[in-house]
Design a protein around this motif. Structure first.
Motif, PDB file in Angstrom:
ATOM      1  N   VAL A 276      -3.600  -4.831  30.552  1.00 13.22           N
ATOM      2  CA  VAL A 276      -4.674  -4.165  29.812  1.00 13.22           C
ATOM      3  C   VAL A 276      -5.808  -5.149  29.540  1.00 13.22           C
ATOM      4  CG1 VAL A 276      -5.261  -3.064  27.610  1.00 13.22           C
ATOM      5  CG2 VAL A 276      -3.168  -2.408  28.813  1.00 13.22           C
ATOM      6  N   LYS A 277      -5.455  -6.360  29.153  1.00 15.34           N
ATOM      7  CA  LYS A 277      -6.464  -7.388  28.887  1.00 15.34           C
ATOM      8  C   LYS A 277      -7.310  -7.663  30.131  1.00 15.34           C
ATOM      9  CE  LYS A 277      -6.885 -12.184  27.418  1.00 15.34           C
ATOM     10  NZ  LYS A 277      -6.173 -13.412  27.100  1.00 15.34           N
ATOM     11  N   GLU A 278      -6.658  -7.820  31.281  1.00 12.25           N
ATOM     12  CA  GLU A 278      -7.392  -8.053  32.533  1.00 12.25           C
ATOM     13  C   GLU A 278      -8.307  -6.884  32.873  1.00 12.25           C
ATOM     14  OE1 GLU A 278      -4.645  -9.036  35.666  1.00 12.25           O
ATOM     15  OE2 GLU A 278      -3.862 -10.758  34.570  1.00 12.25           O
ATOM     16  N   LYS A 279      -7.823  -5.669  32.676  1.00 11.29           N
ATOM     17  CA  LYS A 279      -8.637  -4.479  32.958  1.00 11.29           C
ATOM     18  C   LYS A 279      -9.848  -4.430  32.028  1.00 11.29           C
ATOM     19  CE  LYS A 279      -9.541  -0.367  34.655  1.00 11.29           C
ATOM     20  NZ  LYS A 279      -9.879  -0.070  36.030  1.00 11.29           N
ATOM     21  N   LEU A 280      -9.647  -4.709  30.752  1.00 11.31           N
ATOM     22  CA  LEU A 280     -10.766  -4.702  29.798  1.00 11.31           C
ATOM     23  C   LEU A 280     -11.794  -5.779  30.139  1.00 11.31           C
ATOM     24  CD1 LEU A 280      -8.848  -4.095  26.451  1.00 11.31           C
ATOM     25  CD2 LEU A 280     -10.387  -2.498  27.621  1.00 11.31           C
ATOM     26  N   GLU A 281     -11.326  -6.957  30.544  1.00 12.73           N
ATOM     27  CA  GLU A 281     -12.252  -8.022  30.951  1.00 12.73           C
ATOM     28  C   GLU A 281     -13.077  -7.581  32.161  1.00 12.73           C
ATOM     29  OE1 GLU A 281      -9.661 -11.380  31.517  1.00 12.73           O
ATOM     30  OE2 GLU A 281      -9.654 -11.872  29.382  1.00 12.73           O
ATOM     31  N   ARG A 282     -12.434  -6.918  33.108  1.00  7.87           N
ATOM     32  CA  ARG A 282     -13.136  -6.427  34.296  1.00  7.87           C
ATOM     33  C   ARG A 282     -14.184  -5.380  33.918  1.00  7.87           C
ATOM     34  NH1 ARG A 282      -8.909  -6.157  37.819  1.00  7.87           N
ATOM     35  NH2 ARG A 282      -8.190  -4.280  36.778  1.00  7.87           N
ATOM     36  N   ILE A 283     -13.810  -4.462  33.013  1.00 14.41           N
ATOM     37  CA  ILE A 283     -14.749  -3.429  32.550  1.00 14.41           C
ATOM     38  C   ILE A 283     -15.940  -4.077  31.849  1.00 14.41           C
ATOM     39  CG2 ILE A 283     -15.044  -1.575  30.848  1.00 14.41           C
ATOM     40  CD1 ILE A 283     -12.141  -0.710  31.562  1.00 14.41           C
ATOM     41  N   ASN A 284     -15.673  -5.046  30.974  1.00 15.08           N
ATOM     42  CA  ASN A 284     -16.752  -5.716  30.247  1.00 15.08           C
ATOM     43  C   ASN A 284     -17.665  -6.497  31.186  1.00 15.08           C
ATOM     44  OD1 ASN A 284     -16.028  -4.723  27.723  1.00 15.08           O
ATOM     45  ND2 ASN A 284     -14.612  -6.393  27.353  1.00 15.08           N
ATOM     46  N   LYS A 285     -17.088  -7.120  32.208  1.00 18.53           N
ATOM     47  CA  LYS A 285     -17.900  -7.843  33.192  1.00 18.53           C
ATOM     48  C   LYS A 285     -18.788  -6.874  33.958  1.00 18.53           C
ATOM     49  CE  LYS A 285     -17.667 -10.944  37.164  1.00 18.53           C
ATOM     50  NZ  LYS A 285     -18.749 -10.249  37.854  1.00 18.53           N
ATOM     51  N   GLU A 286     -18.243  -5.717  34.338  1.00 10.98           N
ATOM     52  CA  GLU A 286     -19.034  -4.714  35.041  1.00 10.98           C
ATOM     53  C   GLU A 286     -20.188  -4.213  34.168  1.00 10.98           C
ATOM     54  OE1 GLU A 286     -16.178  -1.773  36.225  1.00 10.98           O
ATOM     55  OE2 GLU A 286     -15.321  -3.072  37.781  1.00 10.98           O
ATOM     56  N   LYS A 287     -19.923  -4.023  32.874  1.00 11.33           N
ATOM     57  CA  LYS A 287     -20.979  -3.602  31.941  1.00 11.33           C
ATOM     58  C   LYS A 287     -22.068  -4.673  31.855  1.00 11.33           C
ATOM     59  CE  LYS A 287     -18.199  -0.784  28.796  1.00 11.33           C
ATOM     60  NZ  LYS A 287     -17.637  -0.705  27.431  1.00 11.33           N
ATOM     61  N   LEU A 288     -21.654  -5.933  31.742  1.00 13.57           N
ATOM     62  CA  LEU A 288     -22.616  -7.025  31.657  1.00 13.57           C
ATOM     63  C   LEU A 288     -23.435  -7.125  32.939  1.00 13.57           C
ATOM     64  CD1 LEU A 288     -23.828  -9.443  30.192  1.00 13.57           C
ATOM     65  CD2 LEU A 288     -21.934 -10.824  31.067  1.00 13.57           C
ATOM     66  N   ASP A 289     -22.777  -7.010  34.091  1.00 18.53           N
ATOM     67  CA  ASP A 289     -23.492  -7.036  35.372  1.00 18.53           C
ATOM     68  C   ASP A 289     -24.534  -5.921  35.433  1.00 18.53           C
ATOM     69  OD1 ASP A 289     -21.999  -9.203  36.200  1.00 18.53           O
ATOM     70  OD2 ASP A 289     -20.679  -8.043  37.527  1.00 18.53           O
ATOM     71  N   LYS A 290     -24.150  -4.734  34.978  1.00 15.01           N
ATOM     72  CA  LYS A 290     -25.070  -3.593  34.981  1.00 15.01           C
ATOM     73  C   LYS A 290     -26.272  -3.865  34.075  1.00 15.01           C
ATOM     74  CE  LYS A 290     -25.287   1.364  34.204  1.00 15.01           C
ATOM     75  NZ  LYS A 290     -24.574   2.572  33.773  1.00 15.01           N
ATOM     76  N   LEU A 291     -26.011  -4.422  32.889  1.00 15.21           N
ATOM     77  CA  LEU A 291     -27.103  -4.744  31.966  1.00 15.21           C
ATOM     78  C   LEU A 291     -28.031  -5.805  32.553  1.00 15.21           C
ATOM     79  CD1 LEU A 291     -25.254  -4.826  28.531  1.00 15.21           C
ATOM     80  CD2 LEU A 291     -26.985  -3.171  29.264  1.00 15.21           C
ATOM     81  N   LEU A 292     -27.457  -6.809  33.207  1.00 15.19           N
ATOM     82  CA  LEU A 292     -28.287  -7.851  33.829  1.00 15.19           C
ATOM     83  C   LEU A 292     -29.154  -7.271  34.935  1.00 15.19           C
ATOM     84  CD1 LEU A 292     -25.758 -10.807  33.986  1.00 15.19           C
ATOM     85  CD2 LEU A 292     -27.836 -10.684  32.608  1.00 15.19           C
ATOM     86  N   ILE A 293     -28.580  -6.407  35.755  1.00 17.84           N
ATOM     87  CA  ILE A 293     -29.344  -5.775  36.832  1.00 17.84           C
ATOM     88  C   ILE A 293     -30.485  -4.949  36.250  1.00 17.84           C
ATOM     89  CG2 ILE A 293     -29.227  -4.001  38.631  1.00 17.84           C
ATOM     90  CD1 ILE A 293     -26.374  -5.100  39.244  1.00 17.84           C
TER      91      ILE A 293
END
Length: 73
Positions: free
Chosen positions: A30-47
């Protein structure tokens, strides 16, 4: 720690059947999945941020290009 009662599909339950500490295993998954989701959100915000400032960045680059090339012409 918080105790949860969860339901898993039968095929996943069978795959983790022999894992000694299922709580740690599931917690880490679950922790790994949440980290992946948060990274995807951050990538989207940066883009989105880069797209929003694209015009301004281009103008600044053009100004600096003029200054940088001044002595070379």
């Amino acid at each position: 720690m918080k105790r949860l009662n969860i339901t898993l599909p039968e095929e996943i339950a069978q795959e983790i059947k022999y894992i000694p500490n299922k709580s740690d295993f599931i917690s880490e998954a679950v922790k790994e999945k949440l980290e992946r989701i948060n990274k995807e959100k951050l990538d989207k915000l940066l883009i989105e941020g880069y797209k929003a400032t694209r015009k301004e960045d281009k103008e600044i680059n053009q100004e600096w290009e003029k200054i940088t090339l001044e002595g070379w012409r």
